[in-house]
Design a protein around this motif. Structure first.
Motif, PDB file in Angstrom:
ATOM      1  N   PHE A 186       0.671 -10.313  -4.344  1.00 57.09           N
ATOM      2  CA  PHE A 186      -0.404 -12.040  -4.302  1.00 57.09           C
ATOM      3  C   PHE A 186       0.906 -12.707  -4.896  1.00 57.09           C
ATOM      4  N   GLY A 187       1.699 -12.670  -5.763  1.00 57.10           N
ATOM      5  CA  GLY A 187       2.446 -12.961  -6.258  1.00 57.10           C
ATOM      6  C   GLY A 187       4.092 -13.294  -5.860  1.00 57.10           C
ATOM      7  N   LEU A 188       4.103 -11.981  -4.732  1.00 51.07           N
ATOM      8  CA  LEU A 188       4.858 -12.109  -3.902  1.00 51.07           C
ATOM      9  C   LEU A 188       4.689 -13.393  -2.260  1.00 51.07           C
ATOM     10  N   ALA A 189       3.395 -13.691  -2.249  1.00 48.31           N
ATOM     11  CA  ALA A 189       3.017 -14.484  -1.287  1.00 48.31           C
ATOM     12  C   ALA A 189       3.240 -15.948  -1.835  1.00 48.31           C
ATOM     13  N   LEU A 190       3.078 -16.124  -3.361  1.00 50.07           N
ATOM     14  CA  LEU A 190       2.789 -17.087  -3.698  1.00 50.07           C
ATOM     15  C   LEU A 190       4.664 -17.814  -4.102  1.00 50.07           C
ATOM     16  N   PRO A 227      -1.405  -7.409  -7.590  1.00 49.93           N
ATOM     17  CA  PRO A 227      -0.791  -8.630  -8.183  1.00 49.93           C
ATOM     18  C   PRO A 227       0.375  -9.024  -8.306  1.00 49.93           C
ATOM     19  N   LEU A 228       1.316  -8.030  -7.514  1.00 46.69           N
ATOM     20  CA  LEU A 228       2.433  -7.993  -6.789  1.00 46.69           C
ATOM     21  C   LEU A 228       2.622  -8.482  -5.839  1.00 46.69           C
ATOM     22  N   GLY A 259      -4.417 -12.373  -0.568  1.00 51.60           N
ATOM     23  CA  GLY A 259      -5.472 -11.731  -1.635  1.00 51.60           C
ATOM     24  C   GLY A 259      -6.459 -10.763  -1.013  1.00 51.60           C
ATOM     25  N   VAL A 260      -6.739 -11.212  -0.007  1.00 55.42           N
ATOM     26  CA  VAL A 260      -8.528 -10.012  -0.038  1.00 55.42           C
ATOM     27  C   VAL A 260      -7.452  -8.548   0.472  1.00 55.42           C
ATOM     28  N   MET A 296       1.028  -1.220  -0.140  1.00 57.37           N
ATOM     29  CA  MET A 296       0.053  -0.270  -0.587  1.00 57.37           C
ATOM     30  C   MET A 296       0.915   1.197  -0.354  1.00 57.37           C
ATOM     31  N   THR A 297       1.925   1.242   0.739  1.00 58.70           N
ATOM     32  CA  THR A 297       2.849   2.296   0.906  1.00 58.70           C
ATOM     33  C   THR A 297       3.313   2.349  -0.498  1.00 58.70           C
ATOM     34  N   LEU A 298       4.326   1.098  -1.185  1.00 57.04           N
ATOM     35  CA  LEU A 298       4.513   1.725  -2.499  1.00 57.04           C
ATOM     36  C   LEU A 298       3.629   1.937  -3.791  1.00 57.04           C
TER      37      LEU A 298
END
Length: 474
Positions: free
Chosen positions: A98-102, A95-96, A115-116, A53-55
């Motif tokens: 969520f992708g980092l978590a994956l 998307p970034l 994701g939420v 969010m800050t990013l």
């Protein structure tokens, strides 16, 4: 100047204290009902949320505060262009996230929560711009009201769900809803206290923002890494339970950090207008350092002795492992509570590169030391790493002020903090067998009473404020 600063800080801090207490109660309920593992899931997803969010704001909130404080007539056009930038960046960073978590092999409920919270980046970003506008206009009470609404939704609905058999999935969506309410109330209050955005294309302003993005986006990136890296790496190496213990301790520390950030935001527009009165601002700056240091030393010293009873009282015996984490983590408030004052001052004087260097040094220290110490040291090691990074953060910020603004000095009154802390420890030892709240109140009375009568607290400041209050009431 000092009176206006304290007024704006108090306007936000009072609500922040109430909101943080409500927030702490919410996390206490989550820990008691759903356990440390659930707390770790939320700590991980919210750490990623705060980072991305800050990013997504590219750090341009500081530019808005600085420029609008000097040129309030530019509010509408700055506001509209900031909202456009935030909407575009949301489509990239969600998307970034969520992708980092994956990529970290996060699965199950933790991935769902991530994701939420990725969707919550958009309302979080909207409130960020509203907060920047309100800060520039010194309407801190608007920020406080918005935070109160967020906390009311989160605590009210969350507590009801927890007591009626709600699951972790329900709590995740409650947090998302609270972020939407935060953005909505923030927008309404910004329109009331400041001005509506004026959507018109201003190529020169976009180019100006573009020239500011390299420095301020990097500040934002490193600052977000500084706060998020510990929980993310701890979860990755040691699991959700260790992250839950760290999160439980940090929730208690976060209340003090929030107050220091509120003070930093209050001093920012004042510093931005003080380019022609550097000597006057220097006095306010050093008084700020003195009072913040006297307060945080007492909080850190007292909490060190009372960490066990505090964790037991607030979280219950199932979270006792958070007590040694809290004993280390609480000392972060001493160096870090000074950082917002240094940071706001440097940015106001167009010395943001020093602030960038401080954020980079702190963030890289957190990452490097956690990679070195994890997973063997767990939550305690993560707390020690964050404390070390806070000290590095402060030292680089102080070097910047010394180099670019004015010479720093240590107020002599700080020497009275040592006997004050010793007296406070004596009171805590004598009242250890009573209720923990009795120890807290007794220690606070003894400490601040000693500082007042010893002269460590400048009585002229209090008399001046009281006199102006009486004059304003006549």
């Amino acid at each position: 100047m000092l009176e206006r600063l304290l007024k704006n800080t108090a306007a936000r801090s009072l609500a922040e204290v109430i909101n943080r207490l409500g927030g702490a109660l919410f996390w206490l309920l989550v820990a008691r009902v759903l356990g440390a593992s659930a707390l770790g899931v939320l700590a991980f997803s919210l750490s990623l949320f705060s980072f991305f969010m800050t990013l997504s704001t590219l750090g341009l909130g500081s530019v808005l505060i600085r420029d609008i404080a000097r040129h309030p007539e530019r509010t509408a056009v700055y506001f509209s262009h900031a909202l456009i930038i935030g909407s575009v960046t949301f489509l990239i960073v969600a998307p970034l996230m969520f992708g980092l978590a994956l990529s970290l092999n996060i699965m199950g409920i933790t991935l769902y929560a991530t994701g939420v919270m990725a969707l919550a980046v958009l309302p979080g970003c909207v409130f960020y711009w509203c907060k920047s506008i309100l800060t520039a206009h010194e309407k801190m009470k608007g920020i406080a009201w918005a935070r109160t609404a967020e906390n009311a939704v989160r605590l009210g609905i969350g507590a009801w769900l927890l007591f009626t058999g709600g699951t972790l999935i329900h709590i995740i969506w409650v947090i998302f809803a609270s972020k939407v309410v935060l953005a909505g109330v923030g927008m309404l209050l910004t329109l009331r206290y400041a001005i509506a955005p004026r959507f018109q294309w201003d190529g020169a302003l976009f180019r100006y923002f573009g020239s500011m993005i390299p420095a301020f986006s990097m500040i934002t990136l490193f600052n977000s890494l500084f706060w998020a890296a510990s929980v993310v790496l701890l979860t990755h190496f040691s699991g959700e339970t260790q992250a839950g213990w760290f999160g439980a301790a940090f929730k208690l520390v976060d209340m003090i950090i929030a107050l220091s950030l509120a003070y930093g935001q209050a001093i920012f527009p004042i510093a931005s207008r003080s380019l022609q009165n550097k000597s006057g601002y220097r006095r306010v700056f050093h008084r700020s350092l003195k009072y913040i240091s006297l307060l945080t030393l007492a909080i850190a010293a007292g909490t060190t002795l009372l960490a066990g009873p505090l964790v037991q009282f607030l979280y219950g015996s199932q979270m006792n492992a958070a007590a040694p984490v809290l004993r280390i983590l609480i000392w972060c408030v001493v160096p870090f509570s000074l950082v917002p004052v240094f940071s706001s001052s440097l940015v106001s004087y167009h010395q943001q590169n020093w602030d960038l260097a401080a954020n980079a040094a702190a963030a890289l220290s957190v990452i490097a030391l956690n990679l070195l110490l994890q997973p063997g040291t767990g939550a305690v090691g993560a707390a020690a790493v964050l404390l070390s990074a806070c000290v590095i953060f402060l030292l680089v910020e102080a070097a910047g002020v010394q180099q670019c603004m004015f010479r720093l000095y240590v107020p002599m009154q700080l020497i009275y903090a040592l006997p004050g802390v010793l007296l406070m420890w004596g009171v805590i030892t004598l009242t250890r067998n009573t209720h923990v709240l009795i120890s807290v109140v007794a220690a606070a009375v003894i400490y601040f009473g000693f500082l007042y009568f010893s002269g460590a607290l400048d009585r002229t400041d209090f008399k001046r404020l009281l006199r102006r209050k009486r004059e304003a009431g006549l």
